[in-house]
Each structure stands twice: as structure tokens, then as C-alpha cells.
Write an enzyme that holds these catalytic residues in place. Sequence first.
Site, mmCIF file in Angstrom:
data_model
loop_
_atom_site.group_PDB
_atom_site.id
_atom_site.type_symbol
_atom_site.label_atom_id
_atom_site.label_comp_id
_atom_site.label_asym_id
_atom_site.label_seq_id
_atom_site.Cartn_x
_atom_site.Cartn_y
_atom_site.Cartn_z
ATOM 1 C CG PHE A 62 32.940 -58.939 -5.056
ATOM 2 C CD1 PHE A 62 33.506 -57.737 -4.662
ATOM 3 C CD2 PHE A 62 31.634 -58.943 -5.514
ATOM 4 C CE1 PHE A 62 32.789 -56.558 -4.719
ATOM 5 C CE2 PHE A 62 30.904 -57.766 -5.570
ATOM 6 C CZ PHE A 62 31.480 -56.570 -5.175
ATOM 7 C CG HIS A 63 38.903 -61.964 -7.532
ATOM 8 N ND1 HIS A 63 38.047 -61.306 -8.392
ATOM 9 C CD2 HIS A 63 40.150 -61.626 -7.914
ATOM 10 C CE1 HIS A 63 38.756 -60.621 -9.264
ATOM 11 N NE2 HIS A 63 40.048 -60.785 -8.993
ATOM 12 C CB ALA A 64 40.881 -60.745 -1.950
#
Length: 148
Positions: A62-64
Site C-alpha cells: 500500500f502506498h500513496a
Amino acid sequence: MMINKELICIDNDTHNWREAGNIVGNLLLKNQYVTETYLKKIIDYVEEFGPYIVFAPGIALFHARPEDGVLKQGVALTVFKEGINFCAGVNDPVYLVFALAPESNNSHIELLKDLSILLSDNSIKEQIINSSDTDNIANIINSFDYKS
């Protein structure tokens, strides 16, 4: 790559990818690596673009974007003993779920490289999945020779 043991947890009860994202993201949030906005964004991106974060069998990241609420760079990990279905075909089930908080758009490249090197070693991957102790997992990750 270094990971703090406070950013690692082991889960036996989670059954869907949203819960998995919230659990691993909350490790970053409660240790002041990201804001609530970042936590929401990591889920929003998967809802919008699908399970692109499952980049190898059994592994999701998960990343942004940094501007979505990163306070400082870090990596969190949750080991899901039962495995999670991300609707990612042959890459399901997912056992290792990472959350990346990059300080800049380029700073994540070195972390991704290290993660790829670490997790391409199937024996290391299995040691992490089978471990029941977060100190042990931190030691495995932090003592790995990323140069070889």
C-alpha cells in the site's frame, strides 16, 4: 532498509484487503509517519485502480503520494497468517502487506529496490511469514545483506 519493530504486526483474524490496508496503515499513523488523510488515500487508490499493489505472489504494498499526508519516511509490515484475497489472480493469497510512506516521489525507489531484493529470497520470505515474533521479523529484515 531498516524497519522499526513498532511498525510490524502479526494478524490472524483479518479477512479482506480493506481491513488489511487499515491495519498496516494504522501502524504508520499511530507512530506519526503519516496523517489520517494518507490512510484514506492508500485505500482510495486501490478502490480506484484495483489490486495493482499486489506486485508479487503473496506480497502487497500500500502506498500513496507524499503530498497525501506523509510526515516522515517509513515502512510498515503486517503478516497475515491466514492470507488475504485481493482479487489479484495468481498472486493471491497475500501474506505480507507493507505500507510505504515516501518523503518524496523519488525516495521510495531505494526502498522498493531493497524490498525486491529481500523478498526475492524465498527462504527469507518464508521465515517472515512463519515467524510469530515481531522482534524476530525486524531482525530478519534489518540484518539482511541488501548489497549481495
